[in-house]
Every structure is written in C-alpha cells, then in structure tokens.
Design an enzyme around this catalytic site. Structure first.
Site, PDB file in Angstrom:
ATOM      1  N   LYS A 155      -9.638   0.932  -1.855  1.00 14.09           N
ATOM      2  CA  LYS A 155      -9.911   0.597  -0.297  1.00 14.09           C
ATOM      3  C   LYS A 155     -11.453   0.833   0.063  1.00 14.09           C
ATOM      4  O   LYS A 155     -11.948   2.075   0.047  1.00 14.09           O
ATOM      5  CB  LYS A 155      -8.921   1.284   0.310  1.00 14.09           C
ATOM      6  CG  LYS A 155      -8.589   0.756   2.030  1.00 14.09           C
ATOM      7  CD  LYS A 155      -7.517   1.339   2.604  1.00 14.09           C
ATOM      8  CE  LYS A 155      -7.093   1.015   3.736  1.00 14.09           C
ATOM      9  NZ  LYS A 155      -5.973   1.585   4.527  1.00 14.09           N
TER      10      LYS A 155
ATOM     11  N   GLU B  61       1.080  -1.045  -0.109  1.00 14.61           N
ATOM     12  CA  GLU B  61      -0.031  -0.241  -0.022  1.00 14.61           C
ATOM     13  C   GLU B  61       1.021   1.249   0.132  1.00 14.61           C
ATOM     14  O   GLU B  61       1.953   1.318   0.794  1.00 14.61           O
ATOM     15  CB  GLU B  61      -0.995  -0.045   1.326  1.00 14.61           C
ATOM     16  CG  GLU B  61      -1.874   1.057   1.371  1.00 14.61           C
ATOM     17  CD  GLU B  61      -2.678   0.840   2.565  1.00 14.61           C
ATOM     18  OE1 GLU B  61      -3.898   1.671   2.649  1.00 14.61           O
ATOM     19  OE2 GLU B  61      -2.186   0.614   3.578  1.00 14.61           O
TER      20      GLU B  61
ATOM     21  N   CYS C 227      -4.902  -3.483   3.555  1.00 20.08           N
ATOM     22  CA  CYS C 227      -4.615  -3.291   5.042  1.00 20.08           C
ATOM     23  C   CYS C 227      -5.586  -3.103   5.982  1.00 20.08           C
ATOM     24  O   CYS C 227      -6.102  -4.140   6.186  1.00 20.08           O
ATOM     25  CB  CYS C 227      -3.822  -1.561   4.898  1.00 20.08           C
ATOM     26  SG  CYS C 227      -3.047  -1.613   6.312  1.00 20.08           S
TER      27      CYS C 227
END
Length: 294
Positions: free
Chosen positions: A120, A45, A154
């Site tokens: 995301k 990321e 993440c």
C-alpha cells in the site's frame, strides 16, 4: 483475450473459532466463485485480519506480529487454490514484516505460480499512527494476457496522480481491495473508484468487508461495503458507469464480465476522451508554484 469474468468479494466478517475454520471458509468461497465461471477472484484489504477474531484482544503492534506468523500459510493457501482452480486470485491484503517494518501487502496469485506484490502506497492516519505500518514506494505494473493491471489499495484510489501514472503506463484494469468500516469511508473509496475509471478510461473493480464480529477488536470489527465493477460513464457502457454492484453489506460475490474490446472502443469512439485530452499545463503551473515558493 478480450473478456474476463471477475468475482469480487463482499467478504462477510463472522464468528470463526479456529485457523482451520478460517481457511476452510475461504476455500469454499474460492470454489464457489470458480464454479460460477470466475477467472479472477478478488478479496478485500485486511482479509487475514479476520484471524484476530478468536484471539485475545491485542495491541496493534501485537496484532502485526501475530498476523506476520501466517505469511507462509497465506502464500501457500492462495498459491494452491490458484493452481487447483486455474484462476487468478487477489488474496486481499496481509500485514507482514519486511526489512523496513510491517507493510500492508496485496499479492496477486497466478495459476503458474507467479506472484505479483503491491505494498500500500498511501497509509491512512490510523495505519501510520496506530498500526505503525510502513508505506510502499513503487507502483507495480502487472503484465497479463488481458493487458496491464495495477493494484491500488483502498486509500490509494483517492489520489488521482497515482491512477494517472498507472494509466500512462498502459494499465486498463485497476484492482481496489478495500476495508472501510463506515459509510463515510466507503463512499470516499467508491466515488473515487468511479472517478478514476472516468478520468482514465479504464476498469476499476472494488472489493470490501461487510458485517461485524460478535466481539469488538481494535483492528477489524465491522465492515461497510457495496463492491462493484466500474467503467467510464460513456458509450458503449452504461450511463452510470456500473457493470454490476452488490447488495449493500451482504456477504456475497459480485460476478460480471469485463469486455476489453468495449474499453478500447470507448477510448477510440467515446463522446469524451479524458485519458487523451488532459493538458500538460498542470505540470507547468505546478513547477511555477514550486519555483515561486523557493
């Protein structure tokens, strides 16, 4: 295809002095991984946030606008290397502008030119409040010759419902590009990667940033990670559910083979079967709670 050799990056932040130096270093890393037999290469990321390291310190809004100017270069670069090296590349994530605002986007590049995108879905408080990013609203289920994959970036991996949605959609491999700058953040993501692999009986591969920049930047200044490839903690895999993990905070690739035949064996003959044995009473009880609250 039953096996896939994966190289997942512990990407080292270091002093780079120009755009050319950044892209050249990435290219060398890609060639290294391909030369070692990788067919899937994963970067972390915010990998392109490294481009901020030799700029004047910026506000988060300025940084988003600056990084967006690299979007075409980012796509062109990874498309080129995917084609030339005949490998699939997860180009980490990149901040770019869409109609609704700036997003944290992961792109998976295929040698034939296909690109699969994933914004995301769960933003951290910092991403919402300081970066002012906009969250995605759809999980992309990606078809490959090794089966179905998904990208949980993440913080996304910390939400069991999302991983279960992926598993129920047929996903057998989850890619988790991450950026954590403390041991606290790293262990949250790492343990959730392993939990999701156990719960859903699929593979999870984690990538992250390590090291630090010579001068602090408010967006990306240091990283803490031990990348790895994770499995259920059950036969025919190891007791710890780890195929391979890197050396903590070292700039390196973690390279190992995923055997999907073993994953299918685990789902059929494992000692436990959490993917199949989850009871539907959870949804029923949640509906009852919602009705009572109304």
């Amino acid at each position: 295809m039953q096996t896939l050799t994966v190289a997942t990056a512990q990407y080292g932040l270091q002093d780079v002095q120009s755009d050319a130096a950044f892209w050249s270093r990435l290219g060398k890393k890609l060639r290294e991984a391909a030369d070692r037999g990788a067919k899937l290469i994963i970067f972390p990321e915010y990998v392109t946030a490294h481009l901020l390291s030799y700029q004047q310190v910026m506000t988060h809004e300025e940084a988003c606008s600056h990084l967006d100017t690299y979007t075409n270069a980012y796509i062109t670069f990874f498309q080129r290397y995917s084609r030339e090296l005949n490998v699939i590349i997860l180009g980490g994530t990149h901040i770019c502008r869409e109609e609704q605002g700036f997003v944290n986007k992961a792109i998976l590049f295929f040698p034939d030119g296909r690109m699969e995108e994933q914004n995301k879905l769960h933003l951290t408080p910092e991403e919402r409040n300081r970066w002012s990013l906009v969250e995605g609203d759809k999980l992309n289920i990606i078809e490959t010759q090794w089966g179905r994959w998904a990208i949980l970036t993440c913080y996304d991996i910390e939400f069991p419902e999302l991983a279960r949605l992926a598993a129920e959609s047929g996903v057998e491999l989850v890619l988790c590009p991450s950026y954590t700058d403390t041991a606290f953040g790293y262990h949250r993501v790492r343990y959730c990667c392993q939990a999701r692999a156990i719960e859903n009986q699929f593979f999870v591969v984690l990538s992250g940033m390590v090291g630090s920049l010579p001068e602090d930047r408010p967006q990306v200044d240091q990283g803490y990670c031990q990348a790895g490839l994770f499995t259920p903690c059950d036969t025919p895999f190891s007791e710890a559910g780890i195929i391979r993990a890197g050396e903590l905070n070292q700039d390196m690739f973690v390279i190992a083979e995923l055997d999907f035949a073993k994953l299918h064996e685990n789902r059929k003959q494992g000692v436990v079967a959490p993917f199949y044995d989850r009871r539907r009473l959870y949804k029923r009880e949640l509906r009852k709670i919602r009705i009572e609250e109304c």
